[in-house]
Design an enzyme around this catalytic site. Structure first.
Site, PDB file in Angstrom:
ATOM      1  N   HIS A  56       2.057   8.406   5.682  1.00 15.63           N
ATOM      2  CA  HIS A  56       0.898   8.723   5.561  1.00 15.63           C
ATOM      3  C   HIS A  56       0.852   9.920   7.718  1.00 15.63           C
ATOM      4  O   HIS A  56       0.526  11.503   7.942  1.00 15.63           O
ATOM      5  CB  HIS A  56      -0.537   8.665   6.452  1.00 15.63           C
ATOM      6  CG  HIS A  56      -1.705   8.091   5.459  1.00 15.63           C
ATOM      7  ND1 HIS A  56      -2.103   9.349   4.639  1.00 15.63           N
ATOM      8  CD2 HIS A  56      -1.957   7.100   4.709  1.00 15.63           C
ATOM      9  CE1 HIS A  56      -3.069   8.885   3.552  1.00 15.63           C
ATOM     10  NE2 HIS A  56      -2.544   7.313   3.573  1.00 15.63           N
TER      11      HIS A  56
ATOM     12  N   THR B  10      -6.584   3.470  -1.439  1.00 14.54           N
ATOM     13  CA  THR B  10      -6.722   2.195  -1.785  1.00 14.54           C
ATOM     14  C   THR B  10      -7.642   1.222  -1.782  1.00 14.54           C
ATOM     15  O   THR B  10      -7.252   0.590  -2.455  1.00 14.54           O
ATOM     16  CB  THR B  10      -6.615   1.584   0.131  1.00 14.54           C
ATOM     17  OG1 THR B  10      -5.256   2.702   0.455  1.00 14.54           O
ATOM     18  CG2 THR B  10      -5.781   0.940   0.643  1.00 14.54           C
TER      19      THR B  10
ATOM     20  N   ASN C 155     -12.890   5.248  -0.297  1.00  8.11           N
ATOM     21  CA  ASN C 155     -12.333   4.464   1.680  1.00  8.11           C
ATOM     22  C   ASN C 155     -13.755   4.662   2.306  1.00  8.11           C
ATOM     23  O   ASN C 155     -13.825   3.739   3.268  1.00  8.11           O
ATOM     24  CB  ASN C 155     -11.389   5.213   2.145  1.00  8.11           C
ATOM     25  CG  ASN C 155      -9.952   4.875   1.878  1.00  8.11           C
ATOM     26  OD1 ASN C 155      -9.934   3.525   1.025  1.00  8.11           O
ATOM     27  ND2 ASN C 155      -8.500   5.096   2.224  1.00  8.11           N
TER      28      ASN C 155
ATOM     29  N   ASP D  84       0.418  -1.149   0.289  1.00 11.82           N
ATOM     30  CA  ASP D  84       0.340   0.009   0.239  1.00 11.82           C
ATOM     31  C   ASP D  84       0.855   1.370   0.101  1.00 11.82           C
ATOM     32  O   ASP D  84       1.720   0.993   0.485  1.00 11.82           O
ATOM     33  CB  ASP D  84      -0.698   0.368   1.372  1.00 11.82           C
ATOM     34  CG  ASP D  84      -2.530   0.893   1.367  1.00 11.82           C
ATOM     35  OD1 ASP D  84      -1.987   2.188   0.183  1.00 11.82           O
ATOM     36  OD2 ASP D  84      -2.989   0.555   1.648  1.00 11.82           O
TER      37      ASP D  84
END
Length: 529
Positions: free
Chosen positions: A203, A77, A98, A42
């Site tokens: 993040h 994602t 998401n 990811d």
């Protein structure tokens, strides 16, 4: 009799072992079906791959294929993992962010507990289900925490699945995958695996923070472990490996945050999604007011606002009901919130994604290696990840078929294959003939092994009986005649007199089984002579 019994048991065990090994080889799809492993890291940027930082990936790319892939928009994602698995743009498969709201269900999507209906939009069929549908007896798929793999599609469920468990080390996850492919009965020939890094760390610290780069190194070491395990099992040369990511990652700084509450009344609308992309549904009678306020603000602030029908066609993001009447997206490197309430660990800089899929910062990873792919090839023409679906159908020898439609096209990426052939040249009947011939010869093989073992066991049994000790013959014969036969013999004499033979035969006639006695005596005489 003890020697004979032991020998027969040994022969029986040998026959059983050979038969089980042969039957297991017949049941294993590894022997006759292509193998595909898809690994997703990811938020792994394409430019992370270099010899000093990711030596295993770099080597795999140099010996295989590296290509310029684009994520689907929005570059989030769950939407992109569903696109990779199904070959449909987000506006078709319905996982459009998401977090999202469905006006038909009047519910908000939560990935942890939402029902299958959120994922199971017709005609969506993930590649792992397609693999099993074509041959439910021999083809089996597995998922290591891949988003959406828990869903039952068209009454089909994936064979092996590991639920989310962040306590499992990454190497342990690879070991489980190898076990599915080698030790499980039946074995898996199609495996999808998801790892949540470096996204989670990026993040907090940004795409180039030291903490993020360390996660990139761990991801590369995980690929090294996968390669080693495949080599140990002698599967590396047979396995097609695709290493990819769902999107890239952009750096955001603390002075690049837009708070909607500073210019738009929060009581006038509902908002769903995640920065930097949001779907907005104004309350009744406030539709135009909300849109005009956003439009005016976008002229001086770093975001763009669209009415749903005005979203550009190249984004493929307007046709689904979950994309609400107003849509906003921040510029690259900017965040936009109603009111930002969280503090990233990087404090002054962090990372985010969701922006325009044409941006270099959003470019995901794509590496392919294996018997189906070229070696040392760099595919520079950009393609969108919807094209992965027909590619994987081809790798698994499921292509072409009208059973598995998608928005992708193999034409866009066919030149990474070796040999370079066109999509319509594959003859699916060849696989069926191979299976037919394989099982016919496999059945004859089992019969042949069984016959050989039975013949051998019979001959060995006869041989053992013919070599029974002379003492045993005399003892059984003597007990039947109630005499000690050896008392009549001179051990130094090898030839018996006729009178002695006649006397023995006369006495043997009084036994219950004279034929058996004569046979034993005859066998013993032949050995002594």
């Amino acid at each position: 009799m003890t020697t004979t019994t032991t020998t027969m048991c040994y022969i029986h065990r040998l026959y059983t072992t050979i038969s089980l090994i042969f039957i297991k080889s017949l049941l294993s799809p590894i022997c006759c079906h292509p193998i595909l492993i898809v690994i997703s890291f990811d938020g792994f940027r394409n430019d992370y791959v270099r010899p000093d930082l990711t030596p295993h990936m770099f080597k795999l790319a140099n010996n295989g294929v590296r290509a310029h892939m684009r994520s689907s928009f929005v570059t989030k994602t769950y939407p992109n993992h569903q696109t990779i698995a199904t070959g449909f743009y987000e506006e078709f498969h319905g996982i459009i962010n998401n977090e999202m709201f469905d006006p038909l269900y009047n519910e908000t999507f939560n990935v942890d507990n939402s029902s299958d209906i959120w994922w199971n939009e017709s005609p969506v069929i993930p590649i792992w289900i397609a693999n099993q549908m074509v041959d439910p007896v021999n083809r089996f798929s597995a998922s290591m925490q891949w988003p959406g793999s828990q869903v039952v599609y068209k009454n089909h469920a994936i064979k092996y699945r590991q639920e989310w468990n962040d306590t499992l080390t990454w190497n342990k996850r690879i070991d489980i995958i190898i076990k599915w492919m080698t030790d499980s009965i039946p074995t898996a020939n199609c495996v999808f695996a998801y790892f949540d890094e470096p996204d989670t760390t990026a993040h907090e610290y940004g795409p180039f923070g030291d903490e993020t780069i360390e996660k990139v190194r761990i991801a590369d070491q995980t690929i090294g472990h996968l390669i080693n395990r495949l080599e140990q099992k002698r599967l590396l040369s047979k396995t097609n490996i695709i290493i990819l990511s769902d999107h890239g990652m952009a750096e955001v700084k603390s002075d690049r945050v837009i708070n909607l509450n500073t210019f738009l009344d929060p009581d006038l609308y509902h908002i769903y999604g995640a920065s930097p992309v949001w779907s907005i549904e104004p309350k009744h009678k406030y539709e135009e007011q909300v849109y005009q306020t956003l439009l005016n603000a976008s002229k001086t602030k770093n975001f763009t606002v669209y009415k749903r029908e005005d979203i550009p066609e190249y984004l493929h993001y307007k046709k689904h009901r979950r994309i609400l009447s107003i849509f906003i997206v921040a510029d690259e490197g900017w965040d936009i919130y109603k009111n930002m309430t969280w503090t990233p660990k990087g404090i002054h800089q962090w990372g985010n994604h969701g922006y325009d899929n044409r941006l270099e910062s959003m470019r995901p990873l794509f590496i392919a290696n294996g018997p189906t792919f070229k070696s040392g090839y760099n595919h520079t023409k950009p393609f969108v990840n919807v094209d992965l679906y027909p590619l994987m159908l081809y790798v698994l020898q499921l292509y072409p078929t009208i059973q598995f439609p998608s928005n992708g096209s193999l034409t866009n990426i066919w030149d990474i294959l070796i040999p370079p052939i066109y999509a319509d040249s594959y003859d699916s009947s060849a696989q069926k003939w191979f299976n037919f011939i394989f099982y016919i010869f496999g059945g004859f093989g089992i019969l042949f092994f069984g016959s050989v073992c039975l013949i051998c066991s019979t001959n060995i049994g006869k041989s053992v009986r013919s070599r029974r000790s002379t003492d045993v013959v005399w003892e059984s014969l003597g007990s039947g005649l109630d005499i000690d036969l050896r008392s009549h013999l001179d051990p130094s004499v090898n030839d018996f007199s006729k009178s002695f033979d006649d006397d023995i035969i006369s006495r043997a006639n009084r036994l219950q089984k004279p034929e058996e006695t004569l046979l034993l005596l005859e066998d013993s005489d032949e050995e002594d002579l």
